[in-house]
Each structure stands twice: as C-alpha cells, then as structure tokens.
Design an enzyme around this catalytic site. Structure first.
Site, mmCIF file in Angstrom:
data_model
loop_
_atom_site.group_PDB
_atom_site.id
_atom_site.type_symbol
_atom_site.label_atom_id
_atom_site.label_comp_id
_atom_site.label_asym_id
_atom_site.label_seq_id
_atom_site.Cartn_x
_atom_site.Cartn_y
_atom_site.Cartn_z
ATOM 1 N N GLU A 444 0.854 -1.199 0.000
ATOM 2 C CA GLU A 444 0.000 0.000 0.000
ATOM 3 C C GLU A 444 0.882 1.237 0.000
ATOM 4 O O GLU A 444 1.198 1.772 -1.035
ATOM 5 C CB GLU A 444 -0.967 -0.015 1.184
ATOM 6 C CG GLU A 444 -1.994 -1.137 1.059
ATOM 7 C CD GLU A 444 -3.325 -0.798 1.696
ATOM 8 O OE1 GLU A 444 -3.839 0.306 1.498
ATOM 9 O OE2 GLU A 444 -3.864 -1.688 2.394
ATOM 10 N N GLU A 726 -1.913 -0.920 13.309
ATOM 11 C CA GLU A 726 -3.136 -0.589 12.565
ATOM 12 C C GLU A 726 -4.372 -1.117 13.286
ATOM 13 O O GLU A 726 -5.404 -0.468 13.311
ATOM 14 C CB GLU A 726 -3.052 -1.228 11.171
ATOM 15 C CG GLU A 726 -4.281 -1.029 10.323
ATOM 16 C CD GLU A 726 -4.097 -1.582 8.929
ATOM 17 O OE1 GLU A 726 -3.281 -2.507 8.763
ATOM 18 O OE2 GLU A 726 -4.773 -1.093 8.008
HETATM 19 C C1 BGC Z 1 -5.305 1.421 4.762
HETATM 20 C C2 BGC Z 1 -5.883 2.379 5.745
HETATM 21 C C3 BGC Z 1 -6.917 3.151 5.000
HETATM 22 C C4 BGC Z 1 -7.977 2.161 4.758
HETATM 23 C C5 BGC Z 1 -9.199 2.730 4.187
HETATM 24 C C6 BGC Z 1 -6.371 0.449 4.428
HETATM 25 O O1 BGC Z 1 -5.979 -0.544 3.569
HETATM 26 O O2 BGC Z 1 -4.158 0.839 5.212
HETATM 27 O O3 BGC Z 1 -5.150 2.931 6.673
HETATM 28 O O4 BGC Z 1 -7.335 4.336 5.532
HETATM 29 O O5 BGC Z 1 -7.509 1.085 3.980
HETATM 30 O O6 BGC Z 1 -10.148 1.838 4.218
#
Ligand code: BGC
Length: 849
Positions: A444, A726
């Site tokens: 990402e 996260e």
């Molecule tokens: C990211 C997040 C992001 C989110 C949104 C994820 O895959 O890592 O931090 O804001 O998707 O849904």
C-alpha cells in the site's frame, strides 16, 4: 539580550531554493528578559524593505525576483525595551518557469509492457568537459520515475526518491543541486532512473505505467564562469543510456536487486532518444520535504536459524533501508528480507506484506564493499540475511523519512506512556515519506486521506509539518473530482476504489481537505493555507451535503449513503468484521458533516466570507440537531450504543447543553462496561479521551489511556510494540496475530499512525497546551493532571519561539513551570481553577491539589 532564532525562507532554516514569486519569511525570538515582545521588524530583500509587526509568513513584495539568483534577506528586530537583533538568511531562486534548455530523454528501444512489476532501471550518462574557471554551477533535474545522480563517482545531494511524489499530471518537482565544488575539467555525470511511483508498480493492485510508459529524465547543468559567461548542458540525444546497469530491479514493494559485478565499460550504451510525455505538469522547484536518511540503526541481536539464515533484530520498527559492509567474493549473492514481526519459530513473518516481496538482493564483487538500496524502502524491525556468514558482514540500517524538524517533545512519570509517545513519533517518521502514507511495509504505502485527517493535529505537535503538508494539499486540490469528492488516496496514482468514487464524497477520508489545513493553520498561523484550500473545502462540503440530503424531515440531514461506500468506524475493535465498521457510517458520516461544515463556517469567518460563514453554520447546526433527534432518545442516550456514536457528538459539541453531561455519563458507563478498553475506529479514536475528560470524566479518560488490557494503547506497549499498530488486536497475549478472515484481506500493519492520534491529548490535556490564536501567538496552558501521574513535561517550538512547560505533584502540591516565548501571551489555569496571564519569560506557580 534579544536574539533572532530560526529565521526561515519558505519555512526552511537554510538552503532554500524556491520558485515562489513572494517567498515567505518567518522568525522566532529569544530573550533572557521578562515581558519582551517585538516592537517591530525591518526586513530588507533585493532593495525592498518592509517594517512589520508580523513574524509569521511575511511575504516578499518587492520587484520581481530573477531566476537562478542568490538573494539575501536582512532582518533587524527591535523589542519593546529598545533592544535590537540582526540576522541574515540566504536563499536562491530556481528556474521560475524559465523554459528548459533540455529535452526529456529516455531509452527509445525500451518497450515496457509487463504488468504488475516495475520497469528495469535506466542509466543515463554524459561526459562534460569544462575549459574555463567555474564561479557557480547548479544541476536542475527531474524525472518520470525516481532518480539519483552521480558526478565523477560521487552521489549528488542527499535526497532519496527525487523528484518526490506529487499528482504528476499537475505538479512535478525538480531538484537543485549545487555542484560548484564538484566539477573538474572533465566530468562524468550519471543519472539512474528507476520506476518509482510514476512508472513503477504501485497500489495493491500493482498498477504500473500510470503516468508515463517508461522512465524519462530532464536535466540541465548550468555553469556560470568566472569570466561572466555561462553555459547550459541539457539532456538531449547526445546523452547515452543503458538498461543493464548494476541496479537490475527496483520497486517500492518488491525491493531492489544490485549486481556489483556490472562495470560501466561492459554496459550496452547507446544514444538516448527524445521522449514525448503523456502529461505536461507544471515543473516547480521542490517545495515539499524531500526524503533523506536520518537515524543510523544498529541491530540489537543476531540469531542464526538452523538453515543458516541470520535474523537481525533492530529493536525498533521503522521505515528505511539496510546498510551493509561486506567482505565478499565475486558472484556471492546476499539476500535480505524484511518483516515487522517474527513467526513463533523465529523466521520472518512476511504474510502481512501481501504481495510486497520486500527483498534486497546484492551480488558481490571481490573484496570490501558497501551496499544500501536507493530506489526502494521497507517497513521492518527484522532483517533476515542469507548468502553470507556473520563474520563477512557488518549490518546496520538507515531510517528514511521526509526532512521534518521535530518540534515537540513529551514525557511524564509513566514509562509506558513515554514509550507510547515514542511509538507515535516513530510511526509518524515511518509514514511521512514524501506524502502521508498509511503504512510503510505492505503493498500500500499510499496517501490514504483518512489516516492523515485524524493524525494531522498530533503530527503538527511533534513536527514542523508546514512544507510537507502544503505540498500534499496542493495535490488534494489537484485531485479533487469535479463533483467535489476527494479521492481516498492522494495522489491517486492508479487507485480506483470504489468504482463510484468519481461522484462520491466519503466522510472522514475526504474530510482531510478541511481537517489537515485546519491543523496546520492552528500550529503555524499562516492563513494562506486556508485561503488556498477554501474553494476545495467548499466544494467538498457541498458534495457531502448533497449526498447526505436524501430523506424526509430531519433525515434530510442524516447521511445515509450505502455503508459499503464508506469506511465508517474503520478498525473499531468492538465488532470483528469490516462490514460492521462500515455499517456505522450513518453515524460517522453525519457527525463528520456537522464537523466539516462547522469548521468551514469558522474558516469562512477568518477569510471574511461572512455570507458563507452564516450558511455553513446553519447547515452545521441542522446536522447536529438531526443527529441528536434521529439517533438518540432526546436525553443523551444513543438508541444504538457504541463508543464512537457518543464520542463524535460530544467532541464536536452536538448535544444540547442540557443533555451533554448525560451523554458523557452514558459514554463513561459504556467504557466502564467494556473494562476501559477502546472500542473506537479511526473516526472516534482521536477524540474519545477529550470526550470523556472535557465532560466530567477525567479519571475515566486516564483509566482508558493507562489501560493495559487489549484493546488499548498501552496493551500494544505491553506487547513490545515500538510503533503504533493498525489494529488494536494486532497480537494476542501469546504474541500471535489473531487476524483471520474479516473481510480485510489480512490487513494488519504494525506501523500505522492513525490511532497514534491520541498524541494530541498528551500535549493538550496532560500538559494542557493549546493555541488560542493560531501559531500560539496567544496560548492556553491548562494542565489536567490525573491517572496517578506525578509529573509531566514537554516543549514545543512554535513559530514565535520554544514553549517549555513542566509540572510535578509533591506532597499535595501542584507546581508548574513555563517558559513563554517572546511576543506571545499565555493564559494559565492551574488545577485549582486559578487563572493568570503571562507575557514572555519564565514563570513558576503552584497550588494545592
Ligand atoms: C489502509 C488504511 C486506509 C484504509 C481505508 C487500508 O488498507 O491501510 O489505513 O485508511 O484502507 O479503508
């Protein structure tokens, strides 16, 4: 004595090269006297002079600046006691839109057609002979892809990933390198260009060639001779290019492969070709904060696994690159893999990197050598090395992040909270990588808007974010859709979810266009950021209002868009599935509309747009009223109870005064029933402690903050976290990741700053430090001790100077010290409710507690 500190041009203390027509100056002051303020300042630049009472963002208003020119700004400040101080700041103008005396060049024979990978890196070279004495020389360079220059065998500049990540269709930065002392009579200039963001594979669907079909380079070497003449050596078809240089593979997710046995004389050099680009961005002197190497990380241990793999533990999770000193044999291949956590058997857990291979491969030449990747980075704490014995290598690593000055510090009597503060700072460093990213390790590393929307206030306490955010916000503006929606990731760069996005506005994530400039304005006090973003904010809030406007009666102000199109209470740990987080979007989106429209009303008032101010205030009030009418029983109780549903209306001031306390009591009850564990996702997390503390539940807020049971901030610390996770439940009590099939495709990173948004509470409530006027021209100091803390201290470099504050509780007495910067005023409230006003200087007060 009066002294000028931190005299900046375009928010840079030194080395500023700018294309701005009206560069902005700022300075802080220091004095050993009490009650000192600036009487006036005289600033002289290029024959222009101004006398001002301002010290933040003072714009140059003199005659037009010339390109390629060095200027010096002279500042004289007089204080209210007649003392004077002087300072000088040098800066340089860049090209200022001077047409390039150079062509975009590429390898015309390279057809890059593979999908989901990055292109093979290209190397350009040019030999340049100089006959006259050089007075001054600069390289101006940019690329499609990411580039690095070498002049006569030496790396030029300290940047990584130049030209940086922007919304390439609109903006592209060029870098300026002073090479005056590096030129000889005969020179070899090399430029290696890898795919980077513009051409390489990016976003989790691994799009490539998003901006250009293959890499391209645009460069000028401008030489000014001592005899007054000058010369430009620009990229053109006389430059040579080769595709078989030592960097054989480079990709942000997959890593880098470097073959040190490749020698330039064996490479297949041929003439470069002119390239026609698909897009024509405005090319401007770098205006963001370039990525550079910062901390040198040393491993704390090395373990040899049964198969001979060496696993190095750096003791800290971070984003960066390995640094290897090798005693090697020609052809020996060393492989380095990276991960944030280990499996129970001591091997690297790479499952959560998804498709990212995060591998550096190095093919040795004979003897002593050195390797550190330059066209990729990884998020890791552990590195697993194969192909070398421990005795053959010396292993270190560099933490890479944008050039940001750390401006804030916080510490207190609780060691776990101090570790949490460090984790917040490390997650910020790991994700302030030219753009604000979500995470630094898996496939990402994108500019997720929601993450920075919630984290910006904390980031602005810990760092001077001005250049970094101003750059990114330019892209937010550039990427805004005609309908007003803000893409979920900025720059978009290949990301296309959800399919309906072009017409949609999405709460909290899109809110970044309001929340981020607002946070930056509070911290720095430069109103320009609001002025620049105002049209985009308006368009966005209007779009939100449109999408929320379906329904009857009060429901016309409830945002009902199908939950699958929102992120809702993203990663809330009290419900296990992604769909359940999204199902809360009715609450989060409605509250978010109340907040953004309310902020917009305040911003409109600041900008003198009084009609707008009125309009958005009415909207904000109506949305608040609808939320309370539709979602609560009218007496402060949510019909459907969850923490975020209370937190948002409490923090955003949506409850009528007569039921506010009742609503807070209900939140406190819910929190207690949940054993003081966190139940909020991205939207609620930054505000839950404020919602409690500011509404009669300070001790409950501390109980939640200091809780070590999962899910909580300090649970992560107890489990050995060195960055912010996260997911609250990223590791169970046995240190194993419990995340299964929850609809997120194994979405767990251990380096995501979003829930580190709690950091603002450390500054604003534990220390009690908040701006009253933006930029801390006047500020509040109102510490709220609790949770058994016996002392806390912190500092903050504001635009006016450094605030130091500390408090301690001893024998029932609360003692506080504060240093108030020159020219600012502090309104101090002690825990006993007594209030004082302090102008600049050092103060100490105490009260019974
Ligand atoms: C990211 C997040 C992001 C989110 C949104 C994820 O895959 O890592 O931090 O804001 O998707 O849904």
């Amino acid at each position: 004595m009066l002294e000028i500190r931190h005299f900046t041009v375009e928010n840079l203390p030194d080395g500023c090269v700018t294309d701005a027509e009206q560069p902005r100056f700022a300075w802080a002051l220091e004095s050993d006297g009490q009650d000192v303020s600036m009487e006036q300042a005289t600033l002289k630049v290029n024959g222009w002079s101004t006398t001002t009472k301002e010290q933040v963002a003072v714009p140059y208003k003199g005659k037009r600046l010339k390109p390629f020119t060095c200027y010096s700004a002279c500042l004289t400040v007089t204080d209210n006691r007649g003392q004077q101080a002087n300072a000088e700041a040098a800066f340089e103008t860049g090209r200022m839109d001077t047409p390039w005396d150079a062509d975009w060049i590429t390898d015309g024979s390279y057809k890059f057609t593979e999908k989901k990978v990055s292109p093979r890196p290209m190397t350009f070279r040019k030999c340049i002979a100089l006959e006259k004495k050089v007075a001054k020389a600069r390289i101006y360079a940019t690329a499609m892809g990411i580039y690095e220059l070498t002049l006569n065998g030496e790396k030029v500049g300290a940047d990584y990933f130049a030209p940086g990540f922007t919304s390439y269709k609109t903006h592209l930065q060029y870098q300026t390198y002073d090479v005056t002392d590096k030129l000889q009579s005969s020179n070899e200039l090399l430029a290696e260009v890898a795919g980077g963001w513009a051409v390489g594979s990016f976003v989790f669907t691994r799009q490539n060639r998003v901006t250009a079909d293959r890499q391209a380079l645009l460069l000028e070497l401008r030489v000014w001779y001592e005899d007054g003449t000058s010369q430009v050596f620009g990229t053109d078809e006389s430059w040579q290019v080769a595709m078989d240089g030592p960097v054989q593979m480079a990709d942000f997710y997959d890593g880098e492969t470097y073959d040190a046995t490749v020698k330039p004389e064996q490479m297949n050099w041929h003439n470069a070709a002119r390239e026609n680009l698909r897009c024509h961005p405005r090319i401007r002197a770098a205006y963001g904060a370039m990525v550079t190497a910062h901390e040198y990380m040393e491993p704390v241990s090395c373990t040899k696994l049964a198969d001979g793999t060496l696993v190095y533990d750096f003791g800290q999770n971070f984003a960066g690159v390995i640094d290897l000193h090798i005693q090697g044999k020609k052809g020996q291949t060393i492989t380095v893999r990276h991960a944030e956590i280990l499996n129970p058997d001591g091997t690297l857990n790479t499952a959560f990197l998804r498709t990212a291979k995060a591998t550096a491969t190095y093919i040795c030449t004979e003897g002593d050598q050195y390797y550190s990747p330059r066209f990729t980075y990884m998020g890791f704490r552990y590195a697993a090395i194969t192909g070398a014995e421990e005795s053959e290598i010396r292993v270190g690593a560099w933490a890479l992040y944008s050039e940001l000055e750390q401006t804030g510090s916080f510490a207190c009597s609780n060691g776990m909270l101090n570790r949490l503060q460090q984790n917040i700072v490390w997650s910020a460093k790991s994700n302030l990588m030219d753009i604000p990213t979500d995470c630094p390790q898996r496939d990402e590393r994108m500019g997720w808007t929601g993450d920075i929307a919630v984290f910006a206030p904390t980031a602005c306490y810990n760092f001077d974010m001005s250049r970094f955010l101003e750059k990114w916000l330019e892209d937010v503006k550039a990427e805004q859709l005609p309908t007003g929606g803000i893409p979920n990731t900025v720059p978009v760069q290949g990301y296309g979810f959800p399919a309906t996005m072009p017409v949609m506005a999405i709460d909290f994530w899109g809110d970044a266009c309001v929340l981020v400039p607002w946070a930056e304005y509070q911290a720095r006090g430069d109103v320009e950021i609001l002025r620049k973003m105002y049209p985009a904010m308006k368009k966005y809030v209007n779009a939100c209002r449109f999408w929320a406007g379906f329904g009857f009666g009060k429901n016309r102000y409830i945002w009902h868009t199908p939950a699958t199109l929102h992120f809702g209470d993203w990663v809330a740990p009290d419900v296990p599935k992604m769909q359940q987080w999204q199902a809360r979007s009715k609450w989060t989106a409605t509250a978010s509309l109340k907040n953004t429209s309310g902020l917009l009303a305040r911003i409109a008032r600041i900008l003198g747009e009084n009609g707008d101010a009125e309009h958005y205030q009415v909207l904000s009030d109506k949305v608040a009223d609808a939320y309370v009418s539709v979602f609560t029983d009218g007496n402060g109780k949510m019909k459907e109870e969850f923490q975020t549903a209370y937190v948002l209306p409490l923090y955003f001031g949506m409850f009528p005064e007569k039921v506010r306390r009742q609503a807070a009591d209900n939140l406190a009850r819910l929190v207690e029933a949940g054993d003081w564990c966190i139940g909020t996702g991205f939207p609620g997390t930054p505000y839950i402690l404020f919602a409690l503390a500011d509404n009669g539940h300070l001790e409950e807020a501390y109980r939640m903050l200091l809780n070590i049971k999962c899910p909580s901030w300090l649970y992560e610390v107890r489990m050995g976290a060195t960055t912010i996770w996260e997911r609250w439940d990223g590791l169970d009590e046995n240190g194993v990741c419990p995340i299964g099939d929850d609809g997120t495709d194994l979405m767990i990173s251990y380096n995501h700053y979003a829930s580190g948004a709690v950091g603002a509470f450390f500054y604003q409530r534990i220390l009690g430090l908040e701006p009253e006027q933006p930029g801390y021209k006047t500020f509040r100091l109102c510490p709220k001790p609790g949770g058994g803390l016996t002392w806390a201290k912190g500092s903050l470099r504001t635009p006016y100077g450094v605030i130091h504050t500390q408090w301690a509780i001893r024998n029932g007495e609360f003692a506080l010290e504060v240093q108030v910067p020159v020219g600012t005023r502090c309104t101090l409230t002690l825990p006993d409710g007594s209030t004082r006003t302090c102008d600049s200087g050092q103060y100490a007060y105490s009260c019974k507690i």
